[in-house]
Motif scaffolding. Structure first.
Motif, PDB file in Angstrom:
ATOM      1  N   SER A  15      85.078  14.409 -44.502  1.00 43.75           N
ATOM      2  CA  SER A  15      85.869  13.042 -44.356  1.00 43.75           C
ATOM      3  C   SER A  15      86.852  13.268 -45.648  1.00 43.75           C
ATOM      4  CB  SER A  15      85.216  11.748 -44.220  1.00 43.75           C
ATOM      5  OG  SER A  15      84.585  11.833 -43.062  1.00 43.75           O
ATOM      6  N   ASP A 210      81.621   9.598 -36.435  1.00 41.61           N
ATOM      7  CA  ASP A 210      82.859   9.678 -37.127  1.00 41.61           C
ATOM      8  C   ASP A 210      83.456  10.558 -36.801  1.00 41.61           C
ATOM      9  OD1 ASP A 210      81.880   7.344 -38.453  1.00 41.61           O
ATOM     10  OD2 ASP A 210      81.299   8.193 -40.310  1.00 41.61           O
ATOM     11  N   ALA A 211      83.048  11.773 -36.233  1.00 39.12           N
ATOM     12  CA  ALA A 211      83.600  13.074 -36.100  1.00 39.12           C
ATOM     13  C   ALA A 211      84.209  13.076 -34.492  1.00 39.12           C
ATOM     14  CB  ALA A 211      82.862  14.248 -36.269  1.00 39.12           C
ATOM     15  N   GLY A 212      83.709  11.933 -33.795  1.00 41.12           N
ATOM     16  CA  GLY A 212      84.191  11.754 -32.320  1.00 41.12           C
ATOM     17  C   GLY A 212      83.200  12.024 -31.176  1.00 41.12           C
ATOM     18  N   SER A 214      79.804  10.652 -28.987  1.00 39.42           N
ATOM     19  CA  SER A 214      79.218   9.339 -28.581  1.00 39.42           C
ATOM     20  C   SER A 214      77.853   9.088 -29.386  1.00 39.42           C
ATOM     21  CB  SER A 214      79.044   9.692 -27.018  1.00 39.42           C
ATOM     22  OG  SER A 214      78.140  10.420 -26.669  1.00 39.42           O
TER      23      SER A 214
END
Length: 418
Positions: A15, A210-212, A214
């Motif tokens: 990030s 955070d990376a997408g 679920s």
């Protein structure tokens, strides 16, 4: 000592703007050791100068993020945000982003070996690069990932540099083990040792979300990867990795279906071999093209025949190297498949014993229950031993097909399959 609070949230490893303290919040002892060392090296007030070492050995279980921790140390040493009042290893300045996100800072040497071993020739190149003075930062940092692959000769060649590094160079070797059988004890004795623990399930879940990913997919990946951060990332993003895991685990069911188990194993091996080769085909060809261009291949005139011979020799050598890389990738993928298979037998044993322990493959709990009811505890332990033997044979360069066929025969006997 200057350190971030231990309960800080663990961010995604890549990030933007996330500092070293937050990246390592899940491992406060590691965080404090790295920040204290960097602060001491930079002469910042409040840091014990004895905290710094020029030579480090980072160890920890597979997937614990040893190389990421090494990059955190590099970022803290090179961070320019401190000069503007930001925390050490701020994650926001250009130097931190180059190290943490791009792995491309001009004073960072990041070695990620792809071959079966790290040779003496490779180490000589590392020594040359380590001897170069830093150009922008105050320190040059050399990170050697998978340092357990150093051959005995390579380890001996590296010894003097590790024992007496250049004044402004820091060397960090990353290895899954410091065991005498896995890593040179002579090198180990010259380094400061820092153990990097596996990240918590919660930390991995947060990173993947955070990376997408679920929440449910992230949690399953964190658990079934056994907290291996790199593999957890692949499991939520790579359909081929998900399919390979399912095929591997289902071998435990195929064992009771006669020749189907052997057919499934052959298909798995074939898929792994194809993936190990095809996944890097474009990259390998680009590497060959670049080499040919460097030699001036395709030219005309006097001396072209000699040039072409030199080109052919260099290309052959490169192709041999690429083949070794593919072999290593193949072995690693097959080993992961075997770890997955061992996991379902472990889950079955847990259920058979009535232990209140988290299953490795909760989405295959019904298969584990069937195995627990069909195979006795002694048989389940024998299944684990059969898989361990297969893994050892692969390390000893046995044919994957022969090693898997032998394992399946032992599994069938242990399970009482007819």
């Amino acid at each position: 000592m200057n350190a971030a609070p231990a309960n800080a949230a663990a961010p995604a490893a890549t990030s933007r703007g996330v500092g070293v303290a937050d990246r390592l919040a899940d491992a406060p002892e590691v965080r404090d050791a790295i920040l204290n060392a960097a602060g001491a090296a930079r002469g910042l007030p409040g840091y014990d100068p004895r905290a710094m070492s020029h030579s480090w050995l980072f160890t920890g279980p597979p997937g614990s993020g040893r190389s990421y921790a090494a990059l955190d140390l590099a970022a803290a040493l090179m961070c320019t945000g401190v000069e503007e009042g930001r925390p050490l290893g701020c994650g926001e300045c250009a130097a931190c982003r180059q190290v943490l996100e791009q792995h491309s800072h001009t004073d960072l040497v990041f070695i990620q070996p792809q071959e079966l071993s790290i040779s003496v020739d490779s180490v000589r190149d590392i020594i040359t690069r380590a001897a170069t003075r830093p150009t922008v930062a105050a320190w040059r940092v050399v990170v050697i990932d998978k340092a357990d692959r150093l051959t005995d000769g390579a380890a001996n060649a590296l010894l003097k540099t590790v024992e007496e590094p250049p004044e402004r160079t820091v060397i960090v070797m990353c290895s899954p083990s410091a065991d005498p059988e896995d890593f040179s004890q002579t090198l180990r004795s010259r380094c400061r040792h820092l153990y990097i623990p596996a990240p918590s399930v919660g930390a991995i879940v947060k990173e993947l979300v955070d990376a997408g990913a679920s929440e449910s997919d992230a949690r399953l990946a964190a658990i079934t990867s056994q907290r291996h951060i790199g593999r957890a990332r692949r499991l939520v993003a790579d359909a081929a990795a998900q399919k390979r895991r399912a095929v591997s685990i289902n071998l435990a069911e195929d064992v009771f279906r006669g020749s189907l188990a052997f057919q499934s194993a052959s298909a798995l091996i074939g898929a792994v071999q194809k993936e190990a080769k095809d996944a890097h085909a474009e990259e390998d060809q680009a590497e060959i093209d670049k080499l040919e261009q460097a030699f001036g291949a395709g030219g005309r005139g006097k001396g072209t025949q000699k040039i072409q011979r030199d080109v052919n020799s260099a290309v052959k050598e490169l192709k041999d190297l690429q083949k070794k890389r593919a072999t290593r990738r193949q072995r690693d993928l097959l080993d992961i498949a075997l770890i997955d298979l061992a996991g379902v037998y472990r889950d079955a044993l847990v259920l058979a014993c009535g232990a209140d322990v988290q299953l490795i493959h909760p989405d295959f709990s019904k298969l584990a229950e069937e195995l627990a009811g069909r195979v006795g505890e002694e048989g389940l332990i024998a299944c684990q031993a059969a898989i361990t033997t297969c893994r050892e044979q692969l390390v000893q360069n046995a044919s994957p097909q022969v090693a898997f066929d032998g394992m399946l025969g032992r599994l069938r006997r242990a399970c009482g399959a007819k």
